[in-house]
Enzyme design. Sequence first.
Site, PDB file in Angstrom:
ATOM      1  N   GLU A 294      27.255 -45.713  93.447  1.00 23.33           N
ATOM      2  CA  GLU A 294      27.396 -45.634  94.908  1.00 23.33           C
ATOM      3  C   GLU A 294      28.821 -46.045  95.301  1.00 23.33           C
ATOM      4  O   GLU A 294      29.352 -45.570  96.303  1.00 23.33           O
ATOM      5  CB  GLU A 294      26.356 -46.542  95.602  1.00 23.33           C
ATOM      6  CG  GLU A 294      26.213 -46.257  97.086  1.00 23.33           C
ATOM      7  CD  GLU A 294      24.982 -46.902  97.717  1.00 23.33           C
ATOM      8  OE1 GLU A 294      23.913 -46.277  97.764  1.00 23.33           O
ATOM      9  OE2 GLU A 294      25.097 -48.053  98.171  1.00 23.33           O
TER      10      GLU A 294
ATOM     11  N   GLY B 193      25.844 -53.798 100.902  1.00 24.24           N
ATOM     12  CA  GLY B 193      24.462 -53.853 100.430  1.00 24.24           C
ATOM     13  C   GLY B 193      24.356 -54.058  98.932  1.00 24.24           C
ATOM     14  O   GLY B 193      23.594 -54.911  98.455  1.00 24.24           O
ATOM     15  N   ARG B 194      25.142 -53.319  98.156  1.00 24.48           N
ATOM     16  CA  ARG B 194      24.990 -53.395  96.694  1.00 24.48           C
ATOM     17  C   ARG B 194      25.637 -54.636  96.085  1.00 24.48           C
ATOM     18  O   ARG B 194      25.595 -54.828  94.881  1.00 24.48           O
ATOM     19  CB  ARG B 194      25.500 -52.118  96.048  1.00 24.48           C
ATOM     20  CG  ARG B 194      26.873 -51.678  96.463  1.00 24.48           C
ATOM     21  CD  ARG B 194      27.134 -50.221  96.093  1.00 24.48           C
ATOM     22  NE  ARG B 194      28.427 -49.746  96.573  1.00 24.48           N
ATOM     23  CZ  ARG B 194      28.619 -49.217  97.763  1.00 24.48           C
ATOM     24  NH1 ARG B 194      27.616 -49.100  98.605  1.00 24.48           N
ATOM     25  NH2 ARG B 194      29.816 -48.795  98.129  1.00 24.48           N
TER      26      ARG B 194
ATOM     27  N   LYS C 103      19.891 -38.499 104.634  1.00 26.33           N
ATOM     28  CA  LYS C 103      19.066 -39.272 105.585  1.00 26.33           C
ATOM     29  C   LYS C 103      18.906 -38.485 106.883  1.00 26.33           C
ATOM     30  O   LYS C 103      17.811 -38.405 107.442  1.00 26.33           O
ATOM     31  CB  LYS C 103      19.738 -40.612 105.905  1.00 26.33           C
ATOM     32  CG  LYS C 103      19.742 -41.609 104.775  1.00 26.33           C
ATOM     33  CD  LYS C 103      20.347 -42.931 105.261  1.00 26.33           C
ATOM     34  CE  LYS C 103      20.720 -43.836 104.105  1.00 26.33           C
ATOM     35  NZ  LYS C 103      21.445 -45.017 104.502  1.00 26.33           N
TER      36      LYS C 103
ATOM     37  N   HIS D  39      14.907 -46.236  69.921  1.00 31.56           N
ATOM     38  CA  HIS D  39      13.807 -45.333  69.556  1.00 31.56           C
ATOM     39  C   HIS D  39      13.614 -44.242  70.596  1.00 31.56           C
ATOM     40  O   HIS D  39      12.578 -43.584  70.618  1.00 31.56           O
ATOM     41  CB  HIS D  39      12.519 -46.136  69.367  1.00 31.56           C
ATOM     42  CG  HIS D  39      12.601 -47.051  68.184  1.00 31.56           C
ATOM     43  ND1 HIS D  39      12.251 -46.650  66.919  1.00 31.56           N
ATOM     44  CD2 HIS D  39      13.054 -48.318  68.079  1.00 31.56           C
ATOM     45  CE1 HIS D  39      12.456 -47.658  66.079  1.00 31.56           C
ATOM     46  NE2 HIS D  39      12.944 -48.678  66.759  1.00 31.56           N
TER      47      HIS D  39
ATOM     48  N   GLU E  63      12.922 -46.288 105.164  1.00 30.68           N
ATOM     49  CA  GLU E  63      11.960 -46.667 104.117  1.00 30.68           C
ATOM     50  C   GLU E  63      11.484 -48.103 104.330  1.00 30.68           C
ATOM     51  O   GLU E  63      10.281 -48.403 104.275  1.00 30.68           O
ATOM     52  CB  GLU E  63      12.613 -46.563 102.726  1.00 30.68           C
ATOM     53  CG  GLU E  63      12.928 -45.158 102.269  1.00 30.68           C
ATOM     54  CD  GLU E  63      14.293 -44.665 102.738  1.00 30.68           C
ATOM     55  OE1 GLU E  63      14.885 -45.280 103.655  1.00 30.68           O
ATOM     56  OE2 GLU E  63      14.770 -43.647 102.209  1.00 30.68           O
TER      57      GLU E  63
ATOM     58  N   LYS F 135      19.983 -54.977 105.661  1.00 31.80           N
ATOM     59  CA  LYS F 135      21.241 -55.353 106.305  1.00 31.80           C
ATOM     60  C   LYS F 135      21.277 -54.791 107.730  1.00 31.80           C
ATOM     61  O   LYS F 135      21.597 -55.490 108.674  1.00 31.80           O
ATOM     62  CB  LYS F 135      22.408 -54.832 105.464  1.00 31.80           C
ATOM     63  CG  LYS F 135      23.760 -55.171 106.020  1.00 31.80           C
ATOM     64  CD  LYS F 135      24.861 -54.695 105.077  1.00 31.80           C
ATOM     65  CE  LYS F 135      26.188 -54.687 105.799  1.00 31.80           C
ATOM     66  NZ  LYS F 135      27.275 -54.158 104.982  1.00 31.80           N
TER      67      LYS F 135
END
Length: 541
Positions: free
Chosen positions: A355, A269-270, A506, A386, A215, A209
């Site tokens: 978030e 973003g999410r 960050k 399990h 990263e 965005k």
Amino acid sequence: MALLAQNPTETASWKALQNHFEEIKLQKMQNLFADDEHRAEKFQIEWQDFFVDFSKNRITGKTVKLLVDFANEMNLAGGIKKYFDGDLINQTENRSVLHTALRAPRGKSVLFEGLDIVPGIQEVKYRIKQFASDLISGNIKGYSGLEFTDIVNIGIGGSDLGPQMAVDALHFYKNHLQMHFVSNIDGDHIHELLSKLNPATTLFIVVSKTFGTQETLTNATTAKDWFLESTSVEALPKHFVAVSTNEEAAMQFGVSQTNIFPMDNWVGGRFSLWSAVGLSIAIAVGPDNFEEFLEGACEMDIHFATTDFNQNIPVILSLLSIWYNNFYGAETESIIPYSQYLDKFIPYLQQGIMESNGKSIDRNGKSVEYQTGTIIWGGTGSNAQHAFFQLIHQGTKLIPVDFIGYSQPLHGNVEHHNILMANFFAQSEALLNGRNLDDLKSSSENWFATPYKYFEGNKPTNTILIKKLTPKSLGALIAIYEHKIFVQGYLWNIFSFDQWGVELGKELAGNILSDLETRDFDNHDSSTSSLLKKFNSDRMS
Ligand code: F6P
């Protein structure tokens, strides 16, 4: 207009809920079921291909009424209207929150700063669909004239988790193109992938965005360098496309303007997989399936915006979650999809929910004195059974669970599906009923083991039974949880759509990176300094 900024715990309905909680907190669901043979019917919602059973909760009719009263006293309906109308509800970033507009049908108008944004959304969607269909058909080719075989989505957070989850979930509907997702700055991640790819047949989609995320830009640069090792700069624009609000930075990186798919600041973003961030989804499953995916979400939007709260899936799930979080003191919620295709649904929701609602300052700028964001975790059934189900059944913590399952298998393997779904139904039945101590005593030969075999039951669950995993039902399912996030954040009086909490890390990473270059490690607390020194000596040895 801003959202109401009301402390929920100061409302009359919250106090009524508190009193009611004291009355019913010791009641067992087993007894509530025994006392009312119609209980299940009273706490069910049927909507399209969804059947939501919330009867296995520690609630009575009065609980639901009081929870709905609370939502009304907080003017949730007014909040929902502001959310859909594009009011500046993300106040700390001075932004609207309009991911719902991205799936609004053609012809509907959504005003943003006085202008209808739907035509612009439709135009970008048209470009996405055209690009996807040209890639699938082989109309768009790489620099050497070969068709593309591999598509690599480079992004992180919402620019990775959403498209990756949807591509995985819709694998059954996928075409021949191989989709890959690179997010982690860990160089081993991208190197593992690149070593398997052919530059001439690989397309990279750089999704960010901001186009400023360390990263993503580092991974994209590594991909570009790898690509240029065997090709030329002239070939680059054919192999790198971008999705971003920051056209200038994308062009500086080397993406040609015609290959930039824009997005807007009013999409978080999410919540961005409905925007151009969903390009990988459209490529993986084709434009028609992508359209159906959007349609499913749109129909859930209509359900959410127009249905009475006591029959409104996102509202009911939100209120139940608040009931456990704020009254029973439950700290976590588990989400268990009984479909391996939904493996990535949990990390996706972890970002979406945590978030958004992991906040402790209310909309008046004050510290909250009540619990907000729940911790979300889970895994796919039956693997989860399990692994960690023991703790849900017999541990000391109260963990409400959402079970998500499908009535029809995609590959038609009825035998497997019946076993899978028998487990699906058995788990919530076991969590409800537990195992009676008297029955155990009468049947047990090993007296010592008897108390260990005891299951208290009375563990709350929601069951979301969906007819079939399709692009449309997936769109609707995601929208349920998106709206749940909004409702909870709204009722907790927090801002759900910013994420300031991730910024400090960050910034500090930037400082530490330069310390690693200068080898100056004394400017930190003693723990961090000694860790940096150890790292430095190890990396040199
Ligand atoms: O670090 C959190 C975050 O801002 C997320 O909210 C977002 O999805 C992610 O980083 C990626 O951001 P971008 O799409 O700008 O690269």
